[in-house]
Design a protein around this motif. Structure first.
Motif, short mmCIF file in Angstrom:
data_model
loop_
_atom_site.label_atom_id
_atom_site.label_comp_id
_atom_site.label_asym_id
_atom_site.label_seq_id
_atom_site.Cartn_x
_atom_site.Cartn_y
_atom_site.Cartn_z
N MET B 187 -30.31 -35.45 23.70
CA MET B 187 -31.58 -35.09 24.34
C MET B 187 -32.59 -34.59 23.31
SD MET B 187 -30.08 -33.33 27.79
CE MET B 187 -31.66 -32.78 28.40
N VAL B 189 -32.71 -35.48 20.07
CA VAL B 189 -33.17 -36.64 19.30
C VAL B 189 -34.18 -37.45 20.12
CG1 VAL B 189 -32.37 -38.89 18.41
CG2 VAL B 189 -31.12 -36.80 17.81
N ALA B 190 -33.88 -37.63 21.42
CA ALA B 190 -34.77 -38.43 22.28
C ALA B 190 -36.11 -37.71 22.48
CB ALA B 190 -34.09 -38.70 23.62
N ALA B 192 -37.54 -35.59 20.52
CA ALA B 192 -38.31 -35.63 19.27
C ALA B 192 -39.01 -36.99 19.13
CB ALA B 192 -37.40 -35.38 18.08
N GLU B 194 -39.83 -39.10 21.60
CA GLU B 194 -40.88 -39.23 22.62
C GLU B 194 -42.05 -38.29 22.32
OE1 GLU B 194 -39.17 -38.79 26.55
OE2 GLU B 194 -37.32 -39.73 25.86
N PHE B 195 -41.75 -37.12 21.78
CA PHE B 195 -42.73 -36.14 21.36
C PHE B 195 -43.72 -35.81 22.48
CE2 PHE B 195 -45.98 -34.53 18.19
CZ PHE B 195 -45.18 -33.49 17.76
N SER B 196 -43.19 -35.65 23.68
CA SER B 196 -44.07 -35.27 24.78
C SER B 196 -44.02 -33.75 24.92
CB SER B 196 -43.60 -35.93 26.08
OG SER B 196 -42.30 -35.51 26.38
N LEU B 201 -38.53 -29.15 29.21
CA LEU B 201 -37.52 -29.92 28.49
C LEU B 201 -37.06 -29.18 27.23
CD1 LEU B 201 -35.87 -32.54 28.22
CD2 LEU B 201 -37.83 -33.55 27.02
N LEU B 204 -34.64 -26.57 28.26
CA LEU B 204 -33.37 -27.18 28.68
C LEU B 204 -32.53 -27.57 27.46
CD1 LEU B 204 -31.56 -28.36 30.92
CD2 LEU B 204 -32.87 -30.49 30.73
N VAL B 208 -28.88 -26.25 26.45
CA VAL B 208 -27.69 -27.11 26.36
C VAL B 208 -27.13 -27.11 24.94
CG1 VAL B 208 -26.82 -29.46 26.60
CG2 VAL B 208 -28.38 -28.55 28.31
#
Lengths: 356, 356
Positions: B187, B189-190, B192, B194-196, B201, B204, B208
């Motif tokens: 999560m 890596v994803a 970063a 997407e950088f939204s 998030l 979260l 985690v």
């Protein structure tokens, strides 16, 4: 779809009762893998859409088939040792071996920069493409490979979680099998980089990363679940021989096989400079092969032609036949029922003469 | 060298008896790690010089220090729960947590393309350089990263092997901790990539991959070894709060800390576009920060300046103080001795206000 090792007969006879039992248990292994991943998906589905991506990647790989060689030998080892066919521990242990294999494949495909596996894009290729398509931050290659490393890590954890459902008698061999796999893989990567012609090293790597991992240790895991660890020396002798035959067939399939059958690109060992025994022997006979393989624009067809000229592929075939015979002899006097001696001999033939 | 979490006092008092016991057991954890790796080296040393490379890489990382936060919380969880200080199972469990962390660091450094860790070259950087120096076949980057993936895989296997020496009561939380780590990392890596801007998030992910992994679950592993799994809800409340404080301090140290203290490059979260809570909040207040970070030639100093202008770092400090207080309250009425309540409060302070 997934039981080639048990469903293709080397002899043309009807499957015997022993083999049918392995096949039936292999179906339970499939169910165990599917149910395990589905339960994990349920745990994560409510957290965030990103939380299920890695679980789904594993479910896709499990669903895409594969030969299930390691589970099959694990089940055969258990049943041949007199283990209960309704022991849920053996199904969990066999499922753990397959999950570990999925982990190894996902990481291996990164090391080999391979694009396809079981007829689908590899995990890293798929996620690199996704990154490019969305125009995300950072490098697409690094993103795809990072995802693949984490998906493989998750499979490694899940493998262990499955194995914790099997009796603890299997833990020592399970530990050995896994560290051997990682160390054998490192040796493989290092030998490919060094690219020195050393058939001794090639055989050692084939033994550590294939002989033990694919056949010998899965048989011993099965026997350990059945509480028959004293069969380990017999299974070692059989497994080392048949495991080397398995790896040599792998080398031949990579060099001469059809990518439509294997589900992965052909000639990958050449492009990755894998120091297989096939190549090691061929390079000893024809020093030009080395230059050809290290030439960036070589075609697999050229390498294939020169390999055939060395006659090494025929020698490898003869060596495979010899190894199968060694495997048969290793179990000839073992305390196993005749039915299981036959089935293990048949399995050796099917592994050594498989076409994918 | 390795016990900062327990040896630096937040209060200036002499270490109390509780802390001294944790420190003593941490020394046994070091011994366990060293002895384990040394025994593995002995197994492989006779096989081939390549067979010990991955084991040695792990031994170097273990010897290079680190804060040992997870073992310290595992030991504290055990002792606070009334566990025996001479139980060898708790030393094995704490060693397993550190070995798992070594695995995560080695893989993480690949994802981040990071060059230094604990003041040394990272595994992938070292092996890429070796490949270049020897002029080996293939790509140096791929070689170094493949070696690092295998070294991390081996550590993951070894972690589990160490945990198999602890009582099986710890297995369920150990399984959860590990799959959470992998899924949290994915999560991260994803997000970063997407950088939204999504502080929900960011929180979260911090929960985690840090809150659970670093503090909450290690405490519960310790309690489980002591047979006191009923403490899990208390340790969860404490661990989630202190774990978030830990992660926020990590974000601040990455942004404003000294690389000589942390042993890794500064500003890595910026270059890797890590969507930390610090950055998420700052980007909500100053939309130019996003453009600055995605600009390939930004300097950490520019980002630092703009971050300070948003006043978010001060808010993060206030949030950390609040989280430490939440942690203290979580254990205020728990069935723990006053000495261990004090020690856990001190540990929260030391984690939240560490300088490396």
């Amino acid at each position: 779809m997934t039981t080639q090792v048990t469903s293709r007969s080397g002899t043309g006879r009807e499957p015997a009762a022993a083999r049918r039992t392995v096949e039936e248990l292999l179906r339970r292994v499939e169910d165990e893998l599917r149910a395990f991943l589905s339960a994990e998906r349920d745990v994560w589905a409510g957290v965030d859409e990103r939380a299920v991506v890695a679980v789904d990647a594993l479910a896709d790989l499990v669903a895409s088939g594969g030969k299930r060689i390691r589970p099959a030998f694990c089940l055969a080892g258990h049943l041949a040792a007199g283990g209960e066919r309704d022991d849920p521990g053996i199904v969990a242990a066999a499922a753990a071996l397959e999950m570990l294999h999925v982990s190894a494949l996902v990481h291996d495909d990164v090391f080999d920069a391979s694009s396809r596996r079981r007829g689908m894009p590899t995990v890293h290729a798929k996620h690199s493409a996704l990154h490019r398509r969305h125009g995300w931050q950072g490098e697409s290659r690094r993103f795809g490979e990072s995802v693949a490393v984490l998906v493989g890590d998750l499979a490694l954890v899940y493998a262990d979680q499955l194995m914790s459902r099997a009796p603890s008698t299997a833990v020592p061999v399970w530990n050995t099998l896994r560290s051997e796999l990682m160390i054998g893989q490192y040796m493989d990567v290092a030998a490919a980089a060094e690219f020195s012609v050393d058939p001794r090293l090639s055989r050692l790597i084939a033994l550590v990363k294939s002989g033990h991992y694919t056949i010998h240790r899965p048989l011993v895991v099965g026997a350990a679940v059945a509480g028959r660890s004293e069969l380990a020396p017999v299974f070692r002798q059989y497994g080392e021989a048949v495991g080397e035959a398995f790896q040599l067939r792998d080398d031949l399939l990579d060099a001469f096989g059809d990518s439509a059958d294997t589900g992965k690109p052909a000639g990958l060992d050449f492009t990755q400079h894998k120091m297989t025994l096939l190549l090691g022997w061929a390079m000893q006979r024809d020093e030009h092969i080395r230059g050809l393989i290290t030439e960036p624009h070589h075609t697999p067809a050229e390498v294939r032609r020169r390999l055939l000229d060395t006659k090494v592929p025929a020698d490898v075939e003869a060596h495979i036949a010899d190894l199968v015979e060694q495997g048969r002899k290793a179990i000839a006097d073992a305390p196993l029922s005749p039915a299981w001696r036959n089935e293990l001999t048949d399995m050796a033939l099917r592994v050594a003469y498989r076409s994918a």
